[in-house]
Design a protein around this motif. Sequence first.
Motif, PDB file in Angstrom:
ATOM      1  N   GLY B  60      13.894  -8.161   8.734  1.00 38.95           N
ATOM      2  CA  GLY B  60      15.113  -7.918   9.495  1.00 38.95           C
ATOM      3  C   GLY B  60      16.260  -7.636   8.549  1.00 38.95           C
ATOM      4  O   GLY B  60      16.361  -8.261   7.495  1.00 38.95           O
ATOM      5  N   VAL B  61      17.102  -6.652   8.906  1.00 40.14           N
ATOM      6  CA  VAL B  61      18.255  -6.329   8.066  1.00 40.14           C
ATOM      7  C   VAL B  61      19.493  -6.320   8.943  1.00 40.14           C
ATOM      8  O   VAL B  61      19.460  -5.832  10.065  1.00 40.14           O
ATOM      9  CB  VAL B  61      18.087  -4.941   7.399  1.00 40.14           C
ATOM     10  N   TYR B  63      22.927  -4.701   9.347  1.00 42.61           N
ATOM     11  CA  TYR B  63      23.783  -3.615   8.877  1.00 42.61           C
ATOM     12  C   TYR B  63      25.197  -3.740   9.424  1.00 42.61           C
ATOM     13  O   TYR B  63      25.917  -2.764   9.500  1.00 42.61           O
ATOM     14  CB  TYR B  63      23.183  -2.264   9.269  1.00 42.61           C
ATOM     15  N   LYS B  85      10.779   1.285  12.784  1.00 40.47           N
ATOM     16  CA  LYS B  85      12.025   0.515  12.853  1.00 40.47           C
ATOM     17  C   LYS B  85      12.535   0.452  14.274  1.00 40.47           C
ATOM     18  O   LYS B  85      12.285   1.359  15.073  1.00 40.47           O
ATOM     19  CB  LYS B  85      13.095   1.175  11.977  1.00 40.47           C
ATOM     20  N   LYS B 143      25.330 -10.992   7.493  1.00 36.41           N
ATOM     21  CA  LYS B 143      26.302 -10.680   6.447  1.00 36.41           C
ATOM     22  C   LYS B 143      27.628 -11.397   6.662  1.00 36.41           C
ATOM     23  O   LYS B 143      28.400 -11.573   5.733  1.00 36.41           O
ATOM     24  CB  LYS B 143      26.526  -9.170   6.398  1.00 36.41           C
TER      25      LYS B 143
ATOM     26  N   GLU C  61      21.072 -11.645  -2.666  1.00 41.17           N
ATOM     27  CA  GLU C  61      22.031 -10.628  -2.242  1.00 41.17           C
ATOM     28  C   GLU C  61      23.314 -10.685  -3.065  1.00 41.17           C
ATOM     29  O   GLU C  61      24.146  -9.793  -2.984  1.00 41.17           O
ATOM     30  CB  GLU C  61      22.359 -10.804  -0.759  1.00 41.17           C
ATOM     31  N   GLU C 307      15.918   2.401   0.801  1.00 38.58           N
ATOM     32  CA  GLU C 307      15.123   1.191   0.895  1.00 38.58           C
ATOM     33  C   GLU C 307      13.753   1.453   0.280  1.00 38.58           C
ATOM     34  O   GLU C 307      13.326   2.614   0.178  1.00 38.58           O
ATOM     35  CB  GLU C 307      14.966   0.789   2.363  1.00 38.58           C
ATOM     36  N   VAL C 324      16.629  -3.266   0.234  1.00 39.40           N
ATOM     37  CA  VAL C 324      17.542  -2.274   0.781  1.00 39.40           C
ATOM     38  C   VAL C 324      18.718  -2.186  -0.177  1.00 39.40           C
ATOM     39  O   VAL C 324      19.274  -3.205  -0.579  1.00 39.40           O
ATOM     40  CB  VAL C 324      18.029  -2.679   2.185  1.00 39.40           C
ATOM     41  N   PRO C 331      21.111  -6.102  -4.523  1.00 44.51           N
ATOM     42  CA  PRO C 331      20.365  -5.648  -3.347  1.00 44.51           C
ATOM     43  C   PRO C 331      21.102  -6.038  -2.067  1.00 44.51           C
ATOM     44  O   PRO C 331      21.626  -7.147  -1.962  1.00 44.51           O
ATOM     45  CB  PRO C 331      19.016  -6.370  -3.468  1.00 44.51           C
ATOM     46  N   TYR C 332      21.123  -5.108  -1.137  1.00 50.89           N
ATOM     47  CA  TYR C 332      21.774  -5.400   0.151  1.00 50.89           C
ATOM     48  C   TYR C 332      20.894  -6.346   0.955  1.00 50.89           C
ATOM     49  O   TYR C 332      21.374  -7.239   1.631  1.00 50.89           O
ATOM     50  CB  TYR C 332      21.999  -4.096   0.904  1.00 50.89           C
ATOM     51  N   ARG C 333      19.601  -6.125   0.883  1.00 49.68           N
ATOM     52  CA  ARG C 333      18.664  -7.026   1.556  1.00 49.68           C
ATOM     53  C   ARG C 333      17.462  -7.174   0.634  1.00 49.68           C
ATOM     54  O   ARG C 333      16.986  -6.201   0.042  1.00 49.68           O
ATOM     55  CB  ARG C 333      18.240  -6.432   2.903  1.00 49.68           C
TER      56      ARG C 333
END
Lengths: 362, 146, 375
Positions: B60-61, B63, B85, B143, C61, C307, C324, C331-333
């Motif tokens: 899972g990301v 954004y 996705k 985030k 992260e 990614e 990602v 890294p973003y993820r």
Amino acid sequence: MAMQMLPPNWPGNFWAHWAIFAVVILVFVLLMVMFFIWLERRAMAVMQARLGPNRAGPFGLFQPAADALKILIKEDIIPARSDKLVHWLAPVVAFVPAVLVFAVVPFWGGALLADLNIGILYVVAISSVTIVGIFMAGWSSNNKYSTLGAMRQVASVVSYEIPVVLSLVGVILLAGSLSMQQIVAAQDIPFILLQPLGFLLFFTGALAEINRAPFDLTEADSELVAGYMTEYSGMKFGLFFLAEYAEALAISAIVTTVFLGGWRGPLLPPWLWFVGKVVIVFFVIVWIRTTVPRLRIDQLMALAWKFLLPLALLNLLITAAEILFWPAVSLWVLIPINFAVMIVLVLLWSRLFKLGWGKVEV
Amino acid sequence: MTLALSGKDIAGKIEKKFPGCVVESAAESLLVKGESLLEIAAYLKNTPGLDFDYLTAVSGVDYLDCFEVVYHLTSLKNNHSLVLKARCYDRANPVLPSVVGLWRTADFQEREIYDLLGISFEGHPNLKRIALWEGFEGHPLRKDFL
Amino acid sequence: METTKTKEIVINTEPFVVNFGPAHPSTHGVFRMRMTLDGEVIMDMEPVFGYLHRGLEKLAEERTYTSCIPLTDRLDYLAPMSNNLAYCLAVEKLAGIAVPERAEYIRVIIAELQRIASHLCAVGFFLNDCGAFMTPVLYMLRERERILDLFDMVCGQRLTYNYMRVGGVSQDIPEEFIPALKKFLKEMPGWLDEYERLLKDNEILLARAKGVGILPRDLAINIGASGPVLRASGVRWDIRRADPYSIYDRFEFDIPVGTAGDCYDRYRVRVEEMRQSLRILRQAIKDLPRGEVRSEVPHLIRPPIGEAYGHLEGPRGELGFYLVSDGSIAPYRFHVRAPTFINLTALADMMRGWKIADAILIFGSIDICMGEVDR
């Protein structure tokens, strides 16, 4: 008396004899247990490619003493919701019978606390009392591991008692007496040669009774943490530990007395023969412990009921037949016959026999 | 060598079967609508020639404007792979269908995403926190979690 | 007249719940199994995770790509080199970085040594769970020690190596490494044979492990099992062969598979894999070229937005990193596809109906590492 059993100048007074031997037995048990703990740890270390305790004293000989001291000054923790009285009593109940067994074990000709004419029956009866203590410990601890461990122990002792006793009967037939003293006196040839199958069955069953590998399911450290001892600490744990080794010592002493000719042997003083044999038997127990994996509970039961019990009955039958039909035959002739019987029976039975039944549908 | 199937080719096949379900297709991945994820997944798993019998990973990301759940599919039979996705845009209450019925691999991984990102998977048999304890506030991998 | 009826006595037994772990000698860390038992028989089991959850994915992260490598050491602490490598592969894929030839060979050598070290632990502790009191595991740790010495030569560490770098390895192998490795390769087959003699046909081990904890082929694929667990169920799937990363396409080796998918097969597959690893090692040191061990990589790696999923065949299964990038230095993820975590999915299915002793054995045969399961 045809056979000189008493060494000269033995204290004849009943109470003096009683007092001396009570002390001798306690000292013997405690010293031997300490020695055994050291021996087990060192021997296992050698077998497992490591060093073992080697700091306290020469070769680490004082390690058990140091451990005992440490255990004495540990906090005694009693679980909050345990059955306090039973919890307190359990180590005592477990330890005392293990020591009582030595009352009838002859260290020397005539050197024993009481030459009971039912000696071996006494041993069998007394040694199974330990299990009461173990079950008390398991029950009172209010811990599921403890309960499971104790129940496993009860189940295994109840099952293994039967083949163990039956395999002893063969010896009794040969010796013609239940007295330990007489059994040793009868062993011009050690009974291990005359009763190889009986010895094998007895030794296997005894390992299960004192819960030694591969039958150490009671405390199975990889499954039940420490089994019935899980909730014990300090000196109570110490007593259980002591009881366990005292049991191992008792079994070694009984095997020595019943199958290996007790104190008898050439040249060396009798007590040294006795101790030497005991140490050898214990060493074999340690050896087995380092070698084999553990059985599962159903396999343990299957081994007792499907393997040991029928063989013990057959052994008894064959021994009785030999004594009945060939009373005059030299015992030396019986040795090869009995060994052949043992090999054939064990091989045959291990073909027929399957351990356990595995999965249960739930 | 595991052949990474192009999302575009697969998108063509899926469009034929389920029109309007593919949101975006690129060479390396395929983005589908959340509502139709389960049907497409079942199609990918059961269609001969595709046979995606092995779900490698579920990730899972976050954004910020949407959550994206990434399914790495592999076919052990044909030795090819695909990245599938799905997105959900509702930040307060993100929901996606669970694929546990198709691949049990997703069992713990969806629980983990639920735990750390807060995406609910509809139809999951045992959706509860896995790494953190019950009663933990917030979802740490978001985030905006501080 | 009263009729005496014999009352049928029914003993009602109730299942009871035992928590195995989180602090238990055989849970290989801090795993917890909530077992519902009927006497000794397991009715149901629920795994409880999270006692070693350190939030590694969140931590990563906020770190640069290079400083994430030590984090991967802390995943599966019995096979850190493989983790390093898997992560580096993912970053290289993400940023499009090439690796020099010599570094590829060194990576393969190190990864295969790591596989042997990890399998030695796995097999040893499996036998320990089986109740063989410490003896097999201590012998196997003796051999593992030799491998740790080799790693010590290479990077000065024995547990958390932090050796692989994006674009190669941190430093070249020292001169004494290859002779020491050759000596190890000469002695190791003998040791393996010794274990085989002692264990392969051991009556008690057969009785305990054969037919126990069967993971059927279809279920194994469906739960996404990987590594020895998948192969023991009869699936010939090894990423070294199916999707060759690094330079694995240059080596000859077999993929051992089991037939029944029971604990015994899982143990056998691991032992055979050690032999195959030795085979790869022998080929690798023969062809080892000279040259650079690290390509020119900027200190702060800024991969393009995108990614990547990099994976490899770790000792415990398919270890994958899903990265990602948002174009920055961190890294973003950072998501880890932890093989042991996923292998545990079918644990309850494998345990149901078996006894406590078997449960420990089944659990041991999956060979988990809590650092990786909880992350």
